[in-house]
Design an enzyme around this catalytic site. Structure first.
Site, PDB file in Angstrom:
ATOM      1  N   CYS A   3      36.152  -8.515 103.155  1.00  0.00           N
ATOM      2  CA  CYS A   3      36.988  -9.222 104.159  1.00  0.00           C
ATOM      3  C   CYS A   3      36.535  -9.975 104.720  1.00  0.00           C
ATOM      4  CB  CYS A   3      37.672  -8.356 105.520  1.00  0.00           C
ATOM      5  SG  CYS A   3      35.296  -7.722 106.045  1.00  0.00           S
ATOM      6  N   ASP A 470      53.777 -47.899  95.264  1.00  0.00           N
ATOM      7  CA  ASP A 470      54.093 -49.220  94.757  1.00  0.00           C
ATOM      8  C   ASP A 470      54.860 -49.150  94.498  1.00  0.00           C
ATOM      9  OD1 ASP A 470      52.267 -51.632  93.397  1.00  0.00           O
ATOM     10  OD2 ASP A 470      52.765 -49.502  91.951  1.00  0.00           O
ATOM     11  N   ASP A 673      49.052 -46.236  90.774  1.00  0.00           N
ATOM     12  CA  ASP A 673      48.794 -45.412  89.603  1.00  0.00           C
ATOM     13  C   ASP A 673      47.975 -46.894  89.521  1.00  0.00           C
ATOM     14  OD1 ASP A 673      50.797 -47.862  89.103  1.00  0.00           O
ATOM     15  OD2 ASP A 673      51.018 -46.845  87.313  1.00  0.00           O
TER      16      ASP A 673
END
Length: 798
Positions: A3, A470, A673
């Site tokens: 738990c 971009d 990227d």
């Protein structure tokens, strides 16, 4: 661990180890992620876990060691193996040439083999990862046996509902209930004792106390009324509670395993062997023994074993389980392939450029595991509650007992109500609410090519209000071509192209590659360039044929104070058409003259318009950041329907613009990227990188898209929203269940049996709710579904 209280205790114990900065424990995966100084050993962490009353899962690995000749060889191999982080014992037998190693299950076989080979010997897998204790019985057997023993005890109570008054003999009840209580229920006593010894409590302690009280009361009544009639006993309560909790644990375990399906599927993609060609001879070798530069032959129907580049053959490759791309992709010489992909019809020869932990598949698995082990910020609320949960429940149970005893004088009823309070309290659901939803969400996202590196990115992404893109390589193909070369008056077109190409030889920029491709196509002879240097965000300069040449943007043209003259109108027209403009100039000291202008075109990705539309449907504003001129940027933005454009942005300024957007109260996701996007990705609330870009961008971003498809941005935000909704639903259920159930039990409105059933199924309901996330579908899948339905309907004969 059982738990949220267990999770909290393990975390506190690990954080108390000197040198540990942070420890995060996941109840669903039963894994601890620890950030610590290099001086902290795995043994010290394992000892801390054991001190808290838990254990570390271990495996026994057998290795065949070749090349040993004497006792000193044995000592050297054992010493090498013991240096591997996590290895607790290593025993080497010279006669059998075998090494037996005991280590945590996280220690890879490859790491052990590498340690032996570094010591100067050869290690081969004898028997990989054989568990120390093998399971011989199915996981459901404790519940099944407990149910078989409990049913006769509970049956009379059930028959009373139909008017049948029949009671099982008390001593027979005792005989049936005792093995349930102390054999099948021993796990609760053991875990509860460990919790007490560590100075805290957990779910097992509550179950052990509650069932022991009911069992003890029944035993006392049976002894007191022996020979004087049969009193009402509570053996059915203690046995039924244990049986129902065992049922809940079994169902919970099955459901938890389904949340880790993504990891199992990814691990299954790893081939065990590769067909390597060395010196013209092909042989199957373990994939761990493939080296960089090796030639790997992939036959039809086989999985690609390594990351590499095709040097021979043509075929189609299915990368769907890695990138989420549904259609096979044509591969030929010069194309890259990813380990784990399935080769279709042709034979491919692949030159290896990544092995082991550096392969794309290994990195994907690490990212998914990292996200599933990490703890979301919202979990901090649960941690604070779980720290005091069990003590508070024990106090409420004591008050319930005393209150009922003094109010009614019936201490038997008081004790049973107190037992119901102990049994219905469920810290399990609290501990599972967040991690199971995160595991299910990150798992289904990974199958669609969306890799979420950490739980924080998943949690924050749901609140994104602005997405900044971009342009080059993200919204466009990133492979611009040279579409026009316009010389100034008195300058030849070929001269402009030849000088620009010579200057661009030193650059890897996409525009430079486009210029060089054009010069190569036209077979121009290029002069030598020297002292070339980049002008960040503006262009580059260098010496060509004794002249200082400058090639750059319109911004650079203005900075040098050069007049465009007759080329101004033509350049403006090209910009309005969406072309990127570069100016070639010759410098003479502080002055410069214009030689010509070059125009580039970059194709907008087919899916970019749909990606922007989908984001706007989600109520998200879109912004485009680019170093291109205003005309080119606005043309692309108009074509895609982007809300806001920032053009002629220097690489270092992208992060500043992201900060500016955030300062307006927006939650910003940055999509890029390239290396120049890394600062902006880090500055954003959520960084989203295309895997088609650079490693720097992917390492910086919290989310990586395995395909260069901008539609995945909307999918990433959508899966985040749905996951966060599941987290809130689970927490609402977990908190609400305890807030409602504990008072009802304290007021005597719930029997221990009903309380036990409710407690058992609360955890199952939380995990099952999280598993509904596996039904999530990406935008592309939803688009294809109507087409598939239509195609299927056309096949039905009227």
């Amino acid at each position: 661990m059982t738990c949220a209280s267990c999770v909290r205790r393990v975390e506190k114990t690990l954080q108390a180890v000197p040198g540990v900065q942070e420890a995060s424990v996941n109840l669903a995966t039963e894994q601890a992620s620890v950030r610590a100084d290099a001086s902290v050993s795995a043994d010290a962490l394992a000892a801390a876990v054991r001190k808290a009353g838990y254990d570390v899962a271990t495996q026994r690995v057998e290795l065949k060691v070749e090349g040993m000749t004497c006792a000193s060889c044995v000592g050297r191999v054992e010493k090498a193996l013991l240096k591997v982080p996590g290895v607790s014992s290593a025993s080497v037998n010279l006669a059998t040439e075998k090494a037996s190693i005991e280590a945590p299950s996280t220690v890879a076989l490859a790491a052990l083999q590498a340690a032996v080979e570094k010591a100067g010997y050869v290690a081969k897998a004898e028997e990989e990862e054989r568990p120390v204790v093998a399971r011989r019985l199915p996981e459901w057997w404790p519940f099944a046996l407990s149910a078989a023993l409990t049913l006769p005890v509970v049956a009379p109570m059930l028959l009373q509902l139909f008017g049948t008054d029949w009671m099982l003999d008390g001593w027979l009840q005792l005989a049936l209930a005792t093995p349930v209580q102390f054999w099948l229920g021993w796990r609760f006593y053991r875990a509860g004792y460990k919790a007490l010894r560590a100075g805290t409590g957990n779910m097992d302690l509550l179950v052990a106390l509650g069932t022991s009280a009911a069992y003890g009361l029944s035993l006392y009544l049976l002894w007191r009324h022996a020979g004087h009639g049969m009193p009402h006993l509570y053996f059915e309560a203690s046995s039924a509670v244990i049986t129902l909790v065992l049922l809940g644990k079994w169902l919970e375990g099955r459901a938890k395993r389904q949340t880790t399906d993504a990891i199992r599927v990814l691990n299954a993609l790893r081939p065990a062997t590769a067909r390597v060609r060395r010196d013209g001879i092909e042989a199957d070798v373990p994939v761990e023994q493939v080296a960089l530069g090796d030639l790997v032959v992939v036959r039809p129907g086989e999985r690609v074993a390594v990351d590499g580049e095709v040097i021979e053959g043509r075929s189609h490759v299915d990368e769907s389980l890695i990138t989420g791309e549904s259609l096979p992709i044509a591969k030929g010489a010069g194309d890259k392939v990813t380990g784990g992909a399935i080769n279709a019809e042709g034979v491919l020869t692949v030159e290896t450029f990544a092995v082991g932990a550096e392969t794309t598949l290994a990195r994907v698995i690490r990212m998914v595991e990292s996200a599933q082990t990490a703890k979301a910020p919202i979990q901090r609320v649960v941690d604070r509650v779980s720290a005091v949960f069990v003590p508070v429940v024990l106090a409420i149970a004591l008050l319930t007992f005393l209150g009922w005893a003094f109010a009614t004088g019936n201490w038997e009823a008081a004790l049973i109500n107190a037992v119901a309070v102990l049994v219905i309290a469920c810290p399990c659901a609290l501990g599972l609410a967040t991690p199971t939803a995160i595991m299910a969400g990150t798992g289904v996202a990974a199958r669609q090519g969306i890799l979420i590196k950490d739980a924080q990115a998943l949690e924050v992404a749901h609140a994104v209000t602005t997405v900044a893109f971009d342009k080059t390589g993200t919204l466009t193909e990133g492979r611009p071509s040279l579409v026009a070369v316009i010389p100034a008056i008195g300058v030849g077109r070929d001269d402009v192209l030849r000088l620009a190409s010579a200057l661009q030889r030193t650059s890897e920029h996409p525009l430079a590659l486009a210029v060089l491709d054009k010069a190569r196509d036209e077979r121009l002879q290029l002069p030598e360039a020297s002292d070339a240097r980049a002008l960040p965000g503006r262009g580059l300069e260098g010496m060509v044929a004794g002249d200082l040449l400058v090639l750059g943007s319109s911004r650079l043209l203005r900075e040098l104070g050069v007049a465009a003259g007759s080329l101004d109108a033509e350049a403006a027209l090209l910009e309005r058409q969406g072309r990127t403009i570069s100016w070639l100039m010759r410098r003479h000291g502080e002055n410069a003259e214009l030689l010509g202008v070059l125009a580039f075109g970059d194709t907008v990705k087919a899916a970019a318009h749909l990606a922007v539309t989908r984001l706007q449907q989600l109520g998200i504003q879109t912004v485009m950041l680019t170093g291109d001129n205003q005309g080119s940027a606005k043309a692309v933005a108009a074509e895609l329907g982007i809300d806001e454009v920032r053009a002629e942005v220097l690489p270092g300024d992208k992060a500043a613009i992201v900060q500016e957007l955030r300062s307006r109260g927006r939650v910003v996701a940055m999509v890029g990227d390239g290396i120049n996007d890394a600062p902006a990705l880090a500055a954003a609330d959520v960084g989203i990188a295309m895997s088609t870009g650079t490693d720097v961008a992917m390492e910086t971003a919290g989310i990586t898209l395995m395909r260069g498809d901008p539609r995945l941005v909307a999918d990433a935000i959508d899966v985040s929203r749905r996951t966060y909704a599941k987290i809130k639903q689970n927490l609402w259920w977990a908190f609400g269940y305890n807030v409602l159930g504990i008072p009802l039990a304290a007021l005597g409105l719930l029997s221990p049996v009903i309380a036990g059933a409710a407690m058992a199924f609360s955890s199952v309901s939380v995990v099952s709710n999280a598993l509904l996330l596996r039904r999530w579908r990406s935008l592309q899948q939803r688009e294809r579904l109507p087409q598939q339905v239509e195609q299927a309907s056309q096949l039905v004969t009227p």
